[in-house]
Design a protein around this motif. Structure first.
Motif, PDB file in Angstrom:
ATOM      1  N   PRO A  69       0.809  -1.216   0.000  1.00 17.16           N
ATOM      2  CA  PRO A  69       0.000   0.000   0.000  1.00 17.16           C
ATOM      3  C   PRO A  69       0.847   1.272   0.000  1.00 17.16           C
ATOM      4  CG  PRO A  69       0.035  -0.928   2.171  1.00 17.16           C
ATOM      5  CD  PRO A  69       0.765  -1.893   1.286  1.00 17.16           C
ATOM      6  N   VAL A  70       2.162   1.130   0.123  1.00 14.06           N
ATOM      7  CA  VAL A  70       3.063   2.282   0.150  1.00 14.06           C
ATOM      8  C   VAL A  70       3.329   2.745  -1.277  1.00 14.06           C
ATOM      9  CG1 VAL A  70       5.377   3.049   0.778  1.00 14.06           C
ATOM     10  CG2 VAL A  70       4.145   1.492   2.271  1.00 14.06           C
ATOM     11  N   ARG A  71       3.142   4.033  -1.517  1.00 14.48           N
ATOM     12  CA  ARG A  71       3.418   4.628  -2.827  1.00 14.48           C
ATOM     13  C   ARG A  71       4.666   5.489  -2.707  1.00 14.48           C
ATOM     14  NH1 ARG A  71       1.373   0.990  -4.725  1.00 14.48           N
ATOM     15  NH2 ARG A  71      -0.843   0.677  -4.682  1.00 14.48           N
ATOM     16  N   LEU A  72       5.733   5.075  -3.360  1.00 16.37           N
ATOM     17  CA  LEU A  72       6.992   5.808  -3.293  1.00 16.37           C
ATOM     18  C   LEU A  72       7.054   6.836  -4.416  1.00 16.37           C
ATOM     19  CD1 LEU A  72       9.368   2.835  -2.478  1.00 16.37           C
ATOM     20  CD2 LEU A  72       8.360   4.474  -0.913  1.00 16.37           C
ATOM     21  N   GLU A  73       6.148   7.788  -4.366  1.00 16.25           N
ATOM     22  CA  GLU A  73       6.076   8.842  -5.366  1.00 16.25           C
ATOM     23  C   GLU A  73       6.453  10.168  -4.726  1.00 16.25           C
ATOM     24  OE1 GLU A  73       2.005   8.476  -6.323  1.00 16.25           O
ATOM     25  OE2 GLU A  73       2.297   6.738  -7.620  1.00 16.25           O
ATOM     26  N   LYS A  74       6.887  11.090  -5.521  1.00 19.78           N
ATOM     27  CA  LYS A  74       7.290  12.405  -5.027  1.00 19.78           C
ATOM     28  C   LYS A  74       6.112  13.071  -4.314  1.00 19.78           C
ATOM     29  CE  LYS A  74       9.208  16.785  -6.495  1.00 19.78           C
ATOM     30  NZ  LYS A  74       9.683  17.590  -7.604  1.00 19.78           N
ATOM     31  N   GLY A  75       6.373  13.559  -3.102  1.00 18.12           N
ATOM     32  CA  GLY A  75       5.346  14.248  -2.338  1.00 18.12           C
ATOM     33  C   GLY A  75       4.630  13.396  -1.306  1.00 18.12           C
ATOM     34  N   SER A  76       4.791  12.078  -1.337  1.00 19.75           N
ATOM     35  CA  SER A  76       4.145  11.211  -0.343  1.00 19.75           C
ATOM     36  C   SER A  76       4.787  11.440   1.019  1.00 19.75           C
ATOM     37  CB  SER A  76       4.302   9.744  -0.729  1.00 19.75           C
ATOM     38  OG  SER A  76       3.707   9.496  -1.962  1.00 19.75           O
ATOM     39  N   THR A  77       3.966  11.487   2.060  1.00 22.25           N
ATOM     40  CA  THR A  77       4.482  11.683   3.415  1.00 22.25           C
ATOM     41  C   THR A  77       4.003  10.559   4.323  1.00 22.25           C
ATOM     42  OG1 THR A  77       2.613  13.082   4.015  1.00 22.25           O
ATOM     43  CG2 THR A  77       4.599  14.200   3.231  1.00 22.25           C
ATOM     44  N   TYR A  78       4.872  10.168   5.237  1.00 23.06           N
ATOM     45  CA  TYR A  78       4.581   9.115   6.205  1.00 23.06           C
ATOM     46  C   TYR A  78       5.123   9.549   7.557  1.00 23.06           C
ATOM     47  CZ  TYR A  78       3.779   6.446   1.982  1.00 23.06           C
ATOM     48  OH  TYR A  78       3.300   6.026   0.767  1.00 23.06           O
ATOM     49  N   THR A  79       4.400   9.238   8.627  1.00 24.98           N
ATOM     50  CA  THR A  79       4.838   9.559   9.984  1.00 24.98           C
ATOM     51  C   THR A  79       5.144   8.255  10.694  1.00 24.98           C
ATOM     52  OG1 THR A  79       3.405  11.488   9.987  1.00 24.98           O
ATOM     53  CG2 THR A  79       4.223  10.747  12.111  1.00 24.98           C
ATOM     54  N   VAL A  80       6.382   8.122  11.168  1.00 27.32           N
ATOM     55  CA  VAL A  80       6.822   6.874  11.793  1.00 27.32           C
ATOM     56  C   VAL A  80       7.517   7.169  13.122  1.00 27.32           C
ATOM     57  CG1 VAL A  80       7.077   5.685   9.591  1.00 27.32           C
ATOM     58  CG2 VAL A  80       9.020   6.869  10.555  1.00 27.32           C
ATOM     59  N   LEU A  81       7.635   6.135  13.939  1.00 26.00           N
ATOM     60  CA  LEU A  81       8.369   6.215  15.186  1.00 26.00           C
ATOM     61  C   LEU A  81       9.825   5.876  14.889  1.00 26.00           C
ATOM     62  CD1 LEU A  81       8.265   6.497  18.304  1.00 26.00           C
ATOM     63  CD2 LEU A  81       7.957   4.025  18.373  1.00 26.00           C
ATOM     64  N   ALA A  82      10.727   6.740  15.267  1.00 28.43           N
ATOM     65  CA  ALA A  82      12.151   6.544  14.973  1.00 28.43           C
ATOM     66  C   ALA A  82      12.771   5.595  15.992  1.00 28.43           C
ATOM     67  CB  ALA A  82      12.878   7.879  14.987  1.00 28.43           C
ATOM     68  N   THR A  83      13.161   4.426  15.533  1.00 31.61           N
ATOM     69  CA  THR A  83      13.908   3.481  16.354  1.00 31.61           C
ATOM     70  C   THR A  83      15.355   3.498  15.879  1.00 31.61           C
ATOM     71  OG1 THR A  83      13.416   1.669  14.853  1.00 31.61           O
ATOM     72  CG2 THR A  83      11.886   2.000  16.682  1.00 31.61           C
TER      73      THR A  83
END
Length: 102
Positions: A69-83
């Motif tokens: 489901p991840v789209r690696l296109e310019k402008g896509s944003t994702y918020t993740v927990l940094a481990t």
């Protein structure tokens, strides 16, 4: 890139990765986003795991492949927990992403 482990970061895709290894790494990183995980969970619950049919008196099975489901296109944003492992992975794909605190 100054990211502290344990904090939330926002990842913005600046351009599509050219190498296959970078694409896989970025896909794995972005899969930890909460909305993406929810989407994966619902798709997994609804899709058939395999398909069976009869051919020549024998049963044949085919395992279904899932689409990310991840789209690696310019402008896509994702918020993740940094481990700690995720920070290392982000450093390896730093030229394709912009990382900032969420």
């Amino acid at each position: 890139m100054d990211v502290q482990p344990g904090s939330r970061v926002s990842i913005e895709i600046l351009k599509t990765p050219t190498s296959e290894s970078a694409r896989k790494t970025l896909d794995r990183i972005c899969r930890t986003d909460a909305t993406v995980r929810r989407s994966i969970r619902t798709c997994k619950a609804k899709r058939p795991s395999h398909q069976t049919w009869r051919r020549g008196g024998r049963y044949w099975n085919h395992r279904m492949q899932s689409v990310s489901p991840v789209r690696l296109e310019k402008g896509s944003t994702y918020t993740v927990l940094a481990t700690v492992p995720l920070v290392r992975d982000l450093a390896s794909v730093a030229r394709w992403v912009k990382v900032q605190p969420a």
